[in-house]
Scaffold this motif. Structure first.
Motif, mmCIF file in Angstrom:
data_model
loop_
_atom_site.group_PDB
_atom_site.id
_atom_site.type_symbol
_atom_site.label_atom_id
_atom_site.label_comp_id
_atom_site.label_asym_id
_atom_site.label_seq_id
_atom_site.Cartn_x
_atom_site.Cartn_y
_atom_site.Cartn_z
ATOM 1 N N PRO A 63 -2.646 -30.316 -16.057
ATOM 2 C CA PRO A 63 -3.012 -28.908 -16.305
ATOM 3 C C PRO A 63 -2.293 -27.951 -15.347
ATOM 4 C CG PRO A 63 -4.763 -30.023 -15.136
ATOM 5 C CD PRO A 63 -3.710 -31.062 -15.386
ATOM 6 N N ASP A 64 -0.942 -28.004 -15.362
ATOM 7 C CA ASP A 64 -0.182 -27.157 -14.439
ATOM 8 C C ASP A 64 -0.384 -25.671 -14.696
ATOM 9 O OD1 ASP A 64 1.231 -29.029 -12.718
ATOM 10 O OD2 ASP A 64 2.172 -29.711 -14.566
ATOM 11 N N ALA A 65 -0.740 -25.348 -15.933
ATOM 12 C CA ALA A 65 -0.947 -23.929 -16.241
ATOM 13 C C ALA A 65 -2.041 -23.341 -15.347
ATOM 14 C CB ALA A 65 -1.317 -23.761 -17.714
ATOM 15 N N LEU A 66 -2.980 -24.179 -14.931
ATOM 16 C CA LEU A 66 -4.062 -23.692 -14.067
ATOM 17 C C LEU A 66 -3.504 -23.243 -12.712
ATOM 18 C CD1 LEU A 66 -7.122 -23.334 -13.596
ATOM 19 C CD2 LEU A 66 -7.133 -25.670 -12.688
ATOM 20 N N LYS A 67 -2.523 -24.038 -12.200
ATOM 21 C CA LYS A 67 -1.931 -23.668 -10.911
ATOM 22 C C LYS A 67 -1.153 -22.354 -11.038
ATOM 23 C CE LYS A 67 -1.649 -28.528 -9.844
ATOM 24 N NZ LYS A 67 -0.777 -29.702 -9.837
#
Ligand SMILES: *Cc1c(COP(=O)(O)O)cnc(C)c1O
Length: 266
Positions: free
Chosen positions: A149-153
């Motif tokens: 879930p890189d979009a969260l970072k």
């Protein structure tokens, strides 16, 4: 038919006449790839001229803005990207100027209909009735299904730093590169290739052979003292410092120069 008129990532298109010739003699469909921030020197192709040629010849334009794309945030630097908005597709890395995890690469298009080739229906992932009932469907937005879930970072960074915070880091990093370039240019024992366009500084010791340059780089690497890149430009080998750490200080750059001085006694 992909059209490659420059060696990949090596040089920037300084003269668009060869592109005009190639477009005039290449049967379509054609995709031209321009670069906004070459990996080797940080150069930006003349995007408006290339976009004009693509329009004239009915070619699609992809712009690889992996390195330079985030200059768009900066009022100081965004003029360098004039023409970026004319791309039919654009790649941008948020893991360079953006400081995100390596997976944070973006493909952007002006019209989501252009992403249709990514669409895929798999009953176990996006059954039509589920999609119609409003369940999210990531197929069609990404080539990958299993992903972190890189979009969260990215969202966290944008929330905490905001556009201004990121812009500050980008401007500071570019300023550091200019500072290093000025130090090297003023130094009698080093030669600067050119003032940096983004944050890449190419330089070499004066009166050195290409072998000397390569040896100097490997020496600093083996000693664990500095990791410099290397590239060819104008027929010679250059050392390459790509500044991407916004916490680098002017003192760190002085240290780098002292290390280089210590290893270039001839
Ligand atoms: C870094 C870079 C790439 C590669 O991107 P990755 O996301 O690291 O694979 C492509 N093009 C240019 C111009 C780059 O600088």
């Amino acid at each position: 038919l992909p059209l490659s008129i420059r060696r990949q990532r090596q040089m920037c298109i300084r003269d668009s006449a060869p592109l005009a010739d190639a477009l005039a003699t290449t049967p379509g469909p054609t995709l031209v790839t321009a670069t906004a921030g070459t990996t080797d020197a940080g150069l930006i192709d003349p995007l408006p001229a290339i976009a004009d040629l693509c329009d004239h010849h009915g070619a699609d334009l992809h712009i690889d803005a992996a390195y330079g794309g985030l200059l768009a945030l900066s009022p100081h630097h965004r003029h360098k990207l004039t023409g970026l908005g004319r791309a039919h597709s654009l790649t941008i890395d948020l893991h360079k100027l953006g400081w995100q995890p390596v997976a944070a690469g973006l493909l952007t298009v002006p019209d989501t209909a252009l992403l249709a080739p990514l669409a895929h229906q798999a009953d176990y992932l996006n059954a039509t009735d589920d999609t119609e009932a409003g369940l999210p469907d990531l197929l069609g937005r990404s080539l990958r299904t299993t992903r972190r879930p890189d979009a969260l970072k990215i969202a966290t960074t944008l929330r905490s730093l905001g556009r201004d915070g990121l812009t500050h880091l980008i401007d500071h990093t570019c300023k550091l590169a200019h500072h290093l370039a000025r130090l090297l240019d003023a130094h009698p024992r080093f030669e600067l290739h050119a003032p940096p366009t983004i944050s890449t500084v190419l330089f070499r010791p004066t009166h050195a052979t290409d072998d000397d340059v390569a040896t100097l780089r490997r020496t600093l690497l083996h000693q664990g003292r500095a990791v410099l890149g290397r590239t060819h430009a104008d027929g010679r080998l250059w050392l390459k410092a790509t500044l991407l750490n916004p916490h680098t200080t002017a003192g760190d750059l002085d240290t780098l120069i002292a290390l280089l001085e210590g290893s270039t006694h001839r």
